[in-house]
Design an enzyme around this catalytic site. Structure first.
Site, PDB file in Angstrom:
ATOM      1  N   ARG A  83      23.259  25.223  60.371  1.00 48.80           N
ATOM      2  CA  ARG A  83      24.268  24.194  59.989  1.00 48.80           C
ATOM      3  C   ARG A  83      25.017  25.066  58.564  1.00 48.80           C
ATOM      4  O   ARG A  83      24.402  25.146  57.682  1.00 48.80           O
ATOM      5  CB  ARG A  83      23.676  22.838  59.566  1.00 48.80           C
ATOM      6  CG  ARG A  83      24.518  22.188  58.685  1.00 48.80           C
ATOM      7  CD  ARG A  83      23.646  20.780  58.161  1.00 48.80           C
ATOM      8  NE  ARG A  83      24.547  19.868  57.342  1.00 48.80           N
ATOM      9  CZ  ARG A  83      24.338  19.062  56.877  1.00 48.80           C
ATOM     10  NH1 ARG A  83      22.789  19.096  56.338  1.00 48.80           N
ATOM     11  NH2 ARG A  83      25.108  18.320  56.134  1.00 48.80           N
ATOM     12  N   TYR A 120      24.348  26.036  53.010  1.00 46.66           N
ATOM     13  CA  TYR A 120      23.009  25.675  53.304  1.00 46.66           C
ATOM     14  C   TYR A 120      22.018  26.572  53.182  1.00 46.66           C
ATOM     15  O   TYR A 120      20.614  26.448  53.153  1.00 46.66           O
ATOM     16  CB  TYR A 120      22.705  24.492  54.168  1.00 46.66           C
ATOM     17  CG  TYR A 120      23.724  23.237  53.907  1.00 46.66           C
ATOM     18  CD1 TYR A 120      23.187  22.322  53.030  1.00 46.66           C
ATOM     19  CD2 TYR A 120      24.638  22.978  54.711  1.00 46.66           C
ATOM     20  CE1 TYR A 120      23.821  21.198  52.665  1.00 46.66           C
ATOM     21  CE2 TYR A 120      25.524  21.555  54.536  1.00 46.66           C
ATOM     22  CZ  TYR A 120      24.897  21.088  53.553  1.00 46.66           C
ATOM     23  OH  TYR A 120      25.455  19.723  53.508  1.00 46.66           O
ATOM     24  N   GLU A 132      14.386  13.855  43.743  1.00 47.76           N
ATOM     25  CA  GLU A 132      15.664  14.118  44.666  1.00 47.76           C
ATOM     26  C   GLU A 132      16.145  15.612  44.685  1.00 47.76           C
ATOM     27  O   GLU A 132      16.119  16.183  43.593  1.00 47.76           O
ATOM     28  CB  GLU A 132      16.979  13.127  44.144  1.00 47.76           C
ATOM     29  CG  GLU A 132      18.080  13.456  45.093  1.00 47.76           C
ATOM     30  CD  GLU A 132      19.336  12.571  44.596  1.00 47.76           C
ATOM     31  OE1 GLU A 132      18.987  11.884  43.425  1.00 47.76           O
ATOM     32  OE2 GLU A 132      20.256  12.611  45.210  1.00 47.76           O
ATOM     33  N   ARG A 171      31.193  20.040  45.378  1.00 51.58           N
ATOM     34  CA  ARG A 171      31.813  19.892  46.782  1.00 51.58           C
ATOM     35  C   ARG A 171      32.679  18.636  46.408  1.00 51.58           C
ATOM     36  O   ARG A 171      33.022  18.147  45.613  1.00 51.58           O
ATOM     37  CB  ARG A 171      30.657  19.615  47.460  1.00 51.58           C
ATOM     38  CG  ARG A 171      29.752  21.022  47.560  1.00 51.58           C
ATOM     39  CD  ARG A 171      28.627  20.766  48.563  1.00 51.58           C
ATOM     40  NE  ARG A 171      29.030  20.745  49.914  1.00 51.58           N
ATOM     41  CZ  ARG A 171      28.297  20.322  51.006  1.00 51.58           C
ATOM     42  NH1 ARG A 171      27.075  20.081  50.709  1.00 51.58           N
ATOM     43  NH2 ARG A 171      28.764  20.153  52.099  1.00 51.58           N
ATOM     44  N   ALA A 222      23.107  13.077  53.900  1.00 49.00           N
ATOM     45  CA  ALA A 222      24.390  12.242  53.413  1.00 49.00           C
ATOM     46  C   ALA A 222      23.850  10.915  53.089  1.00 49.00           C
ATOM     47  O   ALA A 222      24.830   9.996  52.311  1.00 49.00           O
ATOM     48  CB  ALA A 222      25.193  12.103  54.636  1.00 49.00           C
ATOM     49  N   HIS A 250      18.865  18.423  46.526  1.00 49.90           N
ATOM     50  CA  HIS A 250      19.960  18.583  47.380  1.00 49.90           C
ATOM     51  C   HIS A 250      19.972  20.423  47.505  1.00 49.90           C
ATOM     52  O   HIS A 250      19.940  20.901  46.121  1.00 49.90           O
ATOM     53  CB  HIS A 250      21.312  18.243  46.744  1.00 49.90           C
ATOM     54  CG  HIS A 250      21.349  16.778  46.923  1.00 49.90           C
ATOM     55  ND1 HIS A 250      21.302  15.946  48.068  1.00 49.90           N
ATOM     56  CD2 HIS A 250      21.178  15.863  45.917  1.00 49.90           C
ATOM     57  CE1 HIS A 250      21.386  14.719  47.776  1.00 49.90           C
ATOM     58  NE2 HIS A 250      21.164  14.742  46.574  1.00 49.90           N
ATOM     59  N   ASN A 263      15.106  14.724  50.257  1.00 47.02           N
ATOM     60  CA  ASN A 263      16.479  15.124  50.330  1.00 47.02           C
ATOM     61  C   ASN A 263      16.874  14.302  51.188  1.00 47.02           C
ATOM     62  O   ASN A 263      16.847  14.531  52.783  1.00 47.02           O
ATOM     63  CB  ASN A 263      16.585  16.631  50.683  1.00 47.02           C
ATOM     64  CG  ASN A 263      18.241  16.845  50.977  1.00 47.02           C
ATOM     65  OD1 ASN A 263      19.211  16.205  51.004  1.00 47.02           O
ATOM     66  ND2 ASN A 263      18.480  18.284  51.017  1.00 47.02           N
ATOM     67  N   PRO A 317      19.179  13.207  57.455  1.00 47.12           N
ATOM     68  CA  PRO A 317      19.927  13.527  58.656  1.00 47.12           C
ATOM     69  C   PRO A 317      20.617  14.885  58.640  1.00 47.12           C
ATOM     70  O   PRO A 317      21.136  15.352  57.565  1.00 47.12           O
ATOM     71  CB  PRO A 317      21.091  12.277  58.486  1.00 47.12           C
ATOM     72  CG  PRO A 317      21.270  11.861  57.323  1.00 47.12           C
ATOM     73  CD  PRO A 317      19.667  12.058  56.878  1.00 47.12           C
TER      74      PRO A 317
HETATM   75  C1  DHK Z   1      22.588  17.586  52.431  1.00 47.86           C
HETATM   76  C2  DHK Z   1      23.229  17.080  52.856  1.00 47.86           C
HETATM   77  O1  DHK Z   1      23.059  16.865  54.389  1.00 47.86           O
HETATM   78  C3  DHK Z   1      24.727  16.483  52.648  1.00 47.86           C
HETATM   79  O2  DHK Z   1      25.058  15.248  53.437  1.00 47.86           O
HETATM   80  C4  DHK Z   1      24.619  16.248  50.938  1.00 47.86           C
HETATM   81  C5  DHK Z   1      22.736  17.871  50.829  1.00 47.86           C
HETATM   82  C6  DHK Z   1      24.032  17.361  50.262  1.00 47.86           C
HETATM   83  C7  DHK Z   1      22.361  19.219  50.210  1.00 47.86           C
HETATM   84  O3  DHK Z   1      22.869  19.927  49.711  1.00 47.86           O
HETATM   85  O4  DHK Z   1      21.000  19.332  50.606  1.00 47.86           O
HETATM   86  O5  DHK Z   1      25.915  15.884  50.495  1.00 47.86           O
END
Ligand code: DHK
Length: 154
Positions: free
Chosen positions: A27, A32, A107, A116, A86, A109, A83, A19
């Site tokens: 975003r 990110y 996995e 965080r 959330a 992120h 990934n 999501p």
């Molecule tokens: C991406 C998300 O959408 C968050 O909900 C995670 C993750 C972290 C990322 O760092 O790619 O907490």
């Protein structure tokens, strides 16, 4: 050597994004980055091609759809880069689906979840992943792909 090439080329590596990752680039770019999901998918596909492999990139904002793709990966994929956004912190359903796989799962992120909010410090899917890459930005996807290809070439 021939066996290695066949193994990695035969089935794609699934690259699954959960999501809100469809809005990458727009975003919270300070967290990110500025790359869009399409940019990441192009990058990963190019890296896979260079390594003689292929990827299938899928994104969903829906938990059940991710579960369905993970179930599909049992027979259709050589490995999974995920990934789960959330859902990484909450989804027992995604944990259980990943637990059924006997292919490598890495996995990813983009951000360093440990720097965080505390609710991001625990991932319920890490225990069923071969490894976890976080905080390295979009490079994490490429590294995850490389780790899977190295693993399945063993
Ligand atoms: C991406 C998300 O959408 C968050 O909900 C995670 C993750 C972290 C990322 O760092 O790619 O907490």
């Amino acid at each position: 050597m021939a066996k290695r090439a066949t193994k990695s080329a035969a089935k794609p590596i699934y690259v699954l994004n959960g999501p809100n990752l469809n809005l990458l680039g727009q975003r919270e770019p300070e967290i990110y980055g500025r790359a869009s999901l399409a940019d990441i998918e192009k990058l990963v596909a190019a890296r896979a091609r260079a390594l003689g492999a292929s990827v299938l990139c899928l994104q969903s904002n829906h938990e059940g759809e991710l579960v369905t793709w993970i179930q599909e990966a049992r027979t259709m994929a050589a490995g999974v880069v995920i990934n789960a956004g959330a859902y990484s912190h909450t989804s027992i359903a995604i944990h259980d689906a990943l637990a059924m796989l006997d292919i490598p799962v890495v996995e990813v992120h983009i951000s360093n979840i440990y720097k965080r909010e505390s609710f991001r410090h625990h991932s319920v899917i890490s225990s069923v992943a071969k490894g976890l890459i976080c905080g390295l930005g979009v490079k994490g996807y490429e590294l995850a792909l490389e780790a899977i290809l190295a693993d399945i070439s063993k």
